[in-house]
Design an enzyme around this catalytic site. Structure first.
Site, PDB file in Angstrom:
ATOM      1  CB  ALA A 163     -10.232  45.598  37.457  1.00  0.00           C
ATOM      2  N   GLY A 214     -13.685  46.355  41.230  1.00  0.00           N
ATOM      3  CA  GLY A 214     -12.939  47.597  41.480  1.00  0.00           C
ATOM      4  C   GLY A 214     -13.653  48.973  41.690  1.00  0.00           C
ATOM      5  CD  GLU A 246     -11.847  45.790  45.155  1.00  0.00           C
ATOM      6  OE1 GLU A 246     -11.269  44.973  46.014  1.00  0.00           O
ATOM      7  OE2 GLU A 246     -11.876  45.749  43.909  1.00  0.00           O
ATOM      8  CD  GLU A 301     -13.900  41.343  42.756  1.00  0.00           C
ATOM      9  OE1 GLU A 301     -13.456  42.691  42.834  1.00  0.00           O
ATOM     10  OE2 GLU A 301     -15.140  41.029  43.293  1.00  0.00           O
TER      11      GLU A 301
END
Length: 258
Positions: A66, A109, A112, A132
Site C-alpha cells: 500500500a 497490499g 493481498e 505491515e
C-alpha cells in the site's frame, strides 16, 4: 474501456489484461491505483465477451504494498469513514476468473491483491510478504485471513509476526502460488491459462468459481450441497449437452455460453 492514468488495459481473445503502471512507486497501491484496478476489473467482469482477466505489474514489482506516504497521517476517523479497502469486496465478488501474473515484489497490499485472485502464476523472481508489522499495523486487505488459508496457520504466523519474505520457490512448495515459471515466460504462460479458461462455457465457469468461493467461506457440508445444486443446474444448459456430445463424438466442444 476508458483511458487510465496508473494502469494499462488491453483485450485479446476474450481475455482482459490489467497492468499496474506506477513504476516510480513500484506499483504501490494508492487510492487512485486501487480504484482504477477495481473499475477496470468490474468492467471486464460485466462484459460477456470476457472469459478471464489477467492482472500483472512490472518485472521489478507486481505491487510493493500500500502507499504508506498517502495513509501515514490519516486519523482513525478518516480511515474508518473513508478507508482504502472497502471497494475490494466488489473485486473479490466478481464472477470472472482472475489470474495474477506476479514478478518481483508482491508485498503487503500487493500480496493481498494476488491472493484475491483465483490463480497465482509466479515468476521465479517473485517475492511475497506481509510486512505491515514493521509499520505498527496489521494487514487490511485480507492478508491475515487469506495467507493462513493458503499456507497454514504456523507458516503464515511466522510471516505475519516477523515480516519474513517468501521467495517464489518456497511459495510454490507452501501452496501460496499455483506454480512458478521463468520470468521471461510469465505473461505468455498467464495468457495460455487465461485463454484456456476463456474458451470454456462461461456460465459453468461462473458456477465453478462460486463453488470455490463457497468452499472457502463455508463448511464442507454447505459446500458440497452448493456443488450438487450447481452440478444439477448445469443440465439446463446447451453447453452441457454440447460438452457431453463432443466427448461422445471425440471432438472439441463448441460452447455458446448458454
Amino acid at each position: 474501456m476508458p483511458q487510465y492514468d496508473l494502469i494499462l488495459t488491453e483485450t485479446r481473445n476474450r481475455v482482459g489484461y490489467i497492468t499496474l503502471n506506477r513504476p516510480e512507486a513500484l506499483n504501490a497501491l494508492n487510492l487512485q491505483l486501487s480504484g482504477e484496478i477495481i473499475e477496470a476489473a468490474l468492467a471486464y467482469d460485466a462484459d460477456p465477451e470476457i472469459g478471464a482477466i489477467v492482472i500483472t505489474g512490472s518485472e521489478r514489482a507486481f505491487a510493493a504494498g500500500a502507499d504508506i506516504l498517502e495513509m501515514a497521517d490519516r486519523s482513525y476517523a478518516s480511515m474508518f469513514l473513508n478507508g482504502p479497502f472497502a471497494r475490494w469486496d466488489a473485486f473479490t465478488a466478481m464472477r470472472t476468473p482472475v489470474i495474477a501474473a506476479v514478478a518481483g515484489f508482491a508485498l503487503g497490499g500487493g500480496c493481498e491483491l494476488a491472493m484475491m485472485c483465483d490463480i497465482i502464476l509466479a515468476a521465479d523472481t517473485a517475492k511475497f510478504g506481509q510486512p505491515e508489522i514493521n509499520l505498527g499495523v496489521i494487514p487490511g486487505m485480507g492478508g491475515s485471513q487469506r495467507l493462513p488459508a493458503a499456507i497454514g496457520k504456523y507458516k503464515a504466523a511466522e510471516m505475519l509476526f516477523t515480516a519474513r519474505v517468501m521467495h517464489a520457490d518456497e511459495a510454490d512448495r507452501a501452496g501460496l502460488v499455483s506454480r512458478v515459471v521463468p520470468a521471461a515466460e510469465l505473461l505468455d504462460e498467464a495468457t495460455k491459462v487465461a485463454e484456456t479458461i476463456a474458451a470454456k462455457s462461461l456460465p459453468v465457469i461462473y458456477a465453478m468459481k462460486n463453488a470455490l468461493r463457497v468452499s472457502q467461506d463455508s463448511g464442507i457440508t454447505d459446500g458440497v450441497r452448493y456443488e450438487q445444486q450447481a452440478f444439477t443446474s448445469g443440465f439446463s444448459l446447451h453447453d452441457q449437452k454440447e460438452g457431453m456430445a463432443a466427448f461422445r463424438e471425440k471432438r472439441d466442444p463448441e460452447f455458446r455460453g448458454e
